[in-house]
Design an enzyme around this catalytic site. Structure first.
Site, PDB file in Angstrom:
ATOM      1  N   ASP A  92      41.303 -93.516 -81.541  1.00  9.63           N
ATOM      2  CA  ASP A  92      41.499 -92.695 -80.352  1.00  9.63           C
ATOM      3  C   ASP A  92      42.978 -92.308 -80.383  1.00  9.63           C
ATOM      4  O   ASP A  92      43.851 -93.162 -80.194  1.00  9.63           O
ATOM      5  CB  ASP A  92      41.160 -93.536 -79.110  1.00  9.63           C
ATOM      6  CG  ASP A  92      41.562 -92.816 -77.831  1.00  9.63           C
ATOM      7  OD1 ASP A  92      42.048 -91.674 -77.915  1.00  9.63           O
ATOM      8  OD2 ASP A  92      41.390 -93.417 -76.755  1.00  9.63           O
ATOM      9  N   VAL A  93      43.257 -91.044 -80.621  1.00 10.69           N
ATOM     10  CA  VAL A  93      44.667 -90.673 -80.852  1.00 10.69           C
ATOM     11  C   VAL A  93      45.543 -90.909 -79.633  1.00 10.69           C
ATOM     12  O   VAL A  93      46.768 -90.990 -79.740  1.00 10.69           O
ATOM     13  CB  VAL A  93      44.815 -89.205 -81.346  1.00 10.69           C
ATOM     14  CG1 VAL A  93      44.136 -89.009 -82.672  1.00 10.69           C
ATOM     15  CG2 VAL A  93      44.323 -88.207 -80.329  1.00 10.69           C
ATOM     16  N   LYS A 147      46.737 -73.215 -86.185  1.00 10.12           N
ATOM     17  CA  LYS A 147      47.017 -72.361 -85.040  1.00 10.12           C
ATOM     18  C   LYS A 147      46.018 -72.659 -83.926  1.00 10.12           C
ATOM     19  O   LYS A 147      44.936 -73.167 -84.248  1.00 10.12           O
ATOM     20  CB  LYS A 147      46.991 -70.883 -85.448  1.00 10.12           C
ATOM     21  CG  LYS A 147      45.580 -70.291 -85.600  1.00 10.12           C
ATOM     22  CD  LYS A 147      45.614 -68.809 -85.661  1.00 10.12           C
ATOM     23  CE  LYS A 147      45.218 -68.148 -84.379  1.00 10.12           C
ATOM     24  NZ  LYS A 147      43.778 -68.113 -84.084  1.00 10.12           N
ATOM     25  N   LYS A 181      43.945 -65.588 -97.824  1.00  8.80           N
ATOM     26  CA  LYS A 181      42.880 -64.714 -98.337  1.00  8.80           C
ATOM     27  C   LYS A 181      43.369 -63.993 -99.595  1.00  8.80           C
ATOM     28  O   LYS A 181      44.503 -63.507 -99.635  1.00  8.80           O
ATOM     29  CB  LYS A 181      42.471 -63.682 -97.264  1.00  8.80           C
ATOM     30  CG  LYS A 181      41.754 -64.333 -96.063  1.00  8.80           C
ATOM     31  CD  LYS A 181      41.230 -63.270 -95.100  1.00  8.80           C
ATOM     32  CE  LYS A 181      40.761 -63.885 -93.794  1.00  8.80           C
ATOM     33  NZ  LYS A 181      39.343 -64.141 -93.714  1.00  8.80           N
ATOM     34  N   GLU A 215      35.786 -57.520 -85.321  1.00  7.89           N
ATOM     35  CA  GLU A 215      34.913 -58.697 -85.381  1.00  7.89           C
ATOM     36  C   GLU A 215      33.595 -58.428 -84.671  1.00  7.89           C
ATOM     37  O   GLU A 215      33.570 -57.710 -83.664  1.00  7.89           O
ATOM     38  CB  GLU A 215      35.577 -59.877 -84.690  1.00  7.89           C
ATOM     39  CG  GLU A 215      36.936 -60.226 -85.233  1.00  7.89           C
ATOM     40  CD  GLU A 215      37.401 -61.561 -84.696  1.00  7.89           C
ATOM     41  OE1 GLU A 215      37.082 -62.567 -85.315  1.00  7.89           O
ATOM     42  OE2 GLU A 215      38.038 -61.585 -83.633  1.00  7.89           O
ATOM     43  N   HIS A 239      47.606 -63.242 -87.113  1.00  5.01           N
ATOM     44  CA  HIS A 239      47.053 -62.543 -88.278  1.00  5.01           C
ATOM     45  C   HIS A 239      47.586 -61.109 -88.421  1.00  5.01           C
ATOM     46  O   HIS A 239      48.018 -60.697 -89.492  1.00  5.01           O
ATOM     47  CB  HIS A 239      45.521 -62.488 -88.196  1.00  5.01           C
ATOM     48  CG  HIS A 239      44.886 -63.831 -87.953  1.00  5.01           C
ATOM     49  ND1 HIS A 239      45.363 -64.985 -88.521  1.00  5.01           N
ATOM     50  CD2 HIS A 239      43.820 -64.209 -87.196  1.00  5.01           C
ATOM     51  CE1 HIS A 239      44.614 -66.010 -88.133  1.00  5.01           C
ATOM     52  NE2 HIS A 239      43.673 -65.565 -87.322  1.00  5.01           N
ATOM     53  N   LYS A 339      36.753 -58.226 -80.368  1.00  6.99           N
ATOM     54  CA  LYS A 339      35.532 -59.015 -80.567  1.00  6.99           C
ATOM     55  C   LYS A 339      34.336 -58.157 -80.137  1.00  6.99           C
ATOM     56  O   LYS A 339      34.470 -57.226 -79.352  1.00  6.99           O
ATOM     57  CB  LYS A 339      35.573 -60.286 -79.722  1.00  6.99           C
ATOM     58  CG  LYS A 339      36.795 -61.152 -80.015  1.00  6.99           C
ATOM     59  CD  LYS A 339      36.433 -62.562 -80.375  1.00  6.99           C
ATOM     60  CE  LYS A 339      37.610 -63.463 -80.617  1.00  6.99           C
ATOM     61  NZ  LYS A 339      38.367 -63.255 -81.844  1.00  6.99           N
TER      62      LYS A 339
HETATM   63  C1  BG6 Z   1      40.726 -67.117 -85.909  1.00  8.85           C
HETATM   64  C2  BG6 Z   1      40.499 -66.739 -84.463  1.00  8.85           C
HETATM   65  O1  BG6 Z   1      42.083 -67.399 -86.141  1.00  8.85           O
HETATM   66  O2  BG6 Z   1      40.337 -66.031 -86.743  1.00  8.85           O
HETATM   67  C3  BG6 Z   1      39.049 -66.343 -84.239  1.00  8.85           C
HETATM   68  O3  BG6 Z   1      40.835 -67.841 -83.635  1.00  8.85           O
HETATM   69  C4  BG6 Z   1      38.659 -65.241 -85.192  1.00  8.85           C
HETATM   70  O4  BG6 Z   1      38.850 -65.923 -82.901  1.00  8.85           O
HETATM   71  C5  BG6 Z   1      38.966 -65.661 -86.627  1.00  8.85           C
HETATM   72  O5  BG6 Z   1      37.277 -64.965 -85.022  1.00  8.85           O
HETATM   73  C6  BG6 Z   1      38.710 -64.523 -87.600  1.00  8.85           C
HETATM   74  O6  BG6 Z   1      38.864 -64.982 -88.917  1.00  8.85           O
HETATM   75  P1  BG6 Z   1      38.075 -64.306 -90.120  1.00  8.85           P
HETATM   76  O7  BG6 Z   1      38.590 -64.997 -91.330  1.00  8.85           O
HETATM   77  O8  BG6 Z   1      36.624 -64.548 -89.859  1.00  8.85           O
HETATM   78  O9  BG6 Z   1      38.410 -62.845 -90.065  1.00  8.85           O
END
Ligand code: BG6
Length: 490
Positions: A92-93, A147, A181, A215, A239, A339
């Protein structure tokens, strides 16, 4: 240090072994590293979590995760080799004294430790306390941080200060998984090993650049996280700004981590501030309503979080970014991410300036701009659009835009594109930091993002709604249209 160096034995401790990241990404990636012979035979992987599991149970669970989350059939010989490396420690941290169990395992065979914090940031303080008390942060030991790191400049500074009390900056590996990537890594090679690109990579020749991360997913059960975070902090702060900084950076003097990171930092420092004065002309924020995606009706953001009638959290952002340096002055970078959009894809589109005079105006009134599309995912590859004469006798100079296409899968038929986490874990084992984000980069990015979020709040900027399954709010088109430009949509 490079990829030729000997692979050493480490102890990788995964705090948050029961979590999603560990199951879906880390363990499948480590299994692949085993398959590629990138793990030393004495390396141990110690999952830490709250469960009454022994190593046998943990190994059973990990095997199922690898079967479920790998894109290929498990190879039993590799699995047998790999599974021997797996141990579990029930901790348990929040109970610092329980770290003694971990210390005992570690001291059976003390090696360099790599502590992976795959847990929410509010647990970092407790983790640091435990590591310090039980000497799991010797000068050679490392830490990997997932993150988000903070949700503002202030909170990220707090975390950075906390961690810096235990680990030196060259032992801290801050993950932005986009940097692992293959296609992002290729951006450096593309820019700096091809003179046709290198000599044409500035405001002299480039008209504007678009970066899209679109996304299909919604918030995937991360209700309270996303409601606090929004797309700006979830995707732009990390990102998108990282991709932008790599696209715009000047050549480093060599490939050493600090030199690469310093060039990116210079770009981040040159971003023109967006504040209350230009917030409405430079940003669009949206939120999805219910809609149809892949023939299925999906709920609105509000329905998904199910708590409030109204939420001011954005699930879509588009921004016009200016870089105030000699190389990029006058070239807008348009970023967008959302999203529940029509398709999952990420791409960079570079539009070049028109030729100074249209010699062919009699045949083609408007020559299309040359453009390069870098497909980051899926269908990884690069398309270059040029203008070409249509062959034949009917017209002497009838022109047409044509596409030169490079496709990873066709060109590198027998090569697998590895998952970002495989490379990131490997680099952290090798002590290579170029694919990890420096403290300065994180803090400068937060400063820029904080200003936008602050301006949204103080200007009471309104959310624009968009239907799930579309391209986002219509106003995101106007962001470009008023500059005479258009999004490159699939
Ligand atoms: C994560 C986000 O860092 O990256 C997510 O918290 C997001 O919300 C995801 O969906 C997208 O990553 P990838 O590699 O699927 O484009």
């Amino acid at each position: 240090m490079n990829y030729d160096q000997k692979i050493l034995a480490y102890d990788l401790i995964i705090f948050g072994a029961k979590g999603d990241l560990s199951k879906r990404k880390l363990l499948p990636a480590l299994y692949q590293l085993e398959k590629s012979c990138k793990l030393h035979k004495n390396t141990r992987i110690i999952g830490v979590g709250r469960a009454n599991w022994d190593k046998k149970k943990y190994r059973q669970i990990v095997k199922i995760d690898i079967i479920n989350f790998s894109n290929e059939k498990i190879n039993l010989d590799i699995w047998n080799k790999f599974s021997k490396k797996l141990l579990f420690c029930n901790i348990d941290v929040n109970n610092t004294s329980s770290f003694i169990k971990l210390q005992k395992i570690i001291n059976q065979d003390r090696k360099i430790l790599i502590n992976y914090f795959a847990m929410p940031q509010h647990t970092f303080q407790a983790l640091c306390k435990g590591l310090k008390k039980f000497k799991l942060n010797l000068s050679k030991d490392r830490v990997i941080l997932e993150k988000p790191l903070g949700n503002s400049l202030k909170s990220s500074k707090k975390i950075n200060i906390q961690i810096s009390k235990l680990f030196k900056e060259n032992k801290i590996f801050r993950i932005d998984h986009y940097l692992g990537k293959e296609t992002i890594l290729n951006l450096l090679s593309l820019k700096f090993s091809n003179s046709i690109f290198f000599t044409n990579w500035s405001n002299k020749t480039i008209d504007h650049i678009q970066i899209t991360i679109s996304e299909e997913v919604g918030i995937e059960g991360r209700l309270s996280y996303f409601e606090e975070t929004g797309q700006m902090r979830d995707m732009v702060q990390n990102h998108l700004l990282q991709i932008l900084s790599i696209i715009a950076m000047s050549p480093p003097i060599n490939l050493k981590s600090n030199n690469i990171r310093n060039e990116k930092l210079k770009i981040l420092k040159s971003l023109r501030t967006i504040d209350i004065k230009n917030i409405n002309t430079h940003t669009i924020r949206g939120q999805y309503k219910s809609g149809v995606l892949n023939n299925i009706t999906v709920p609105s953001y509000i329905e998904e979080i199910g708590i409030k009638k109204y939420s001011n959290t954005e699930t879509f952002v588009a921004i016009k970014v200016n870089i105030d340096n000699w190389k990029w002055y006058g070239v807008p970078f348009y970023l967008r991410t959302g999203k529940r959009l029509q398709k999952k894809y990420s791409e960079i589109v570079i539009y070049f300036k028109p030729v100074t005079m249209n010699l062919f105006s009699k045949y083609s009134h408007n020559l299309p701009l040359n453009k390069i599309i870098i497909r980051l995912q899926p269908n990884e590859g690069i398309d270059i659009f040029i203008t070409n004469k249509i062959p034949g006798l009917d017209s002497k100079y009838m022109l047409k835009e044509i596409k030169l296409n490079f496709d990873y899968k066709k060109t590198f038929k027998n090569l697998r594109i590895c998952d970002a986490y495989e490379r990131l874990l490997l680099d952290s084992f090798l002590g290579l930091q170029s694919l990890f984000v420096s403290r300065d980069e994180i803090e400068v990015s937060w400063k820029w993002v904080d200003s936008i979020i602050h301006a949204w709040k103080s200007s009471k900027s309104k959310l624009e709604f968009y239907k799930a399954g579309t391209l986002g709010p219509q106003s995101s088109d106007y962001l470009l249209k008023k500059d005479g430009k258009y999004w490159n949509n699939l």
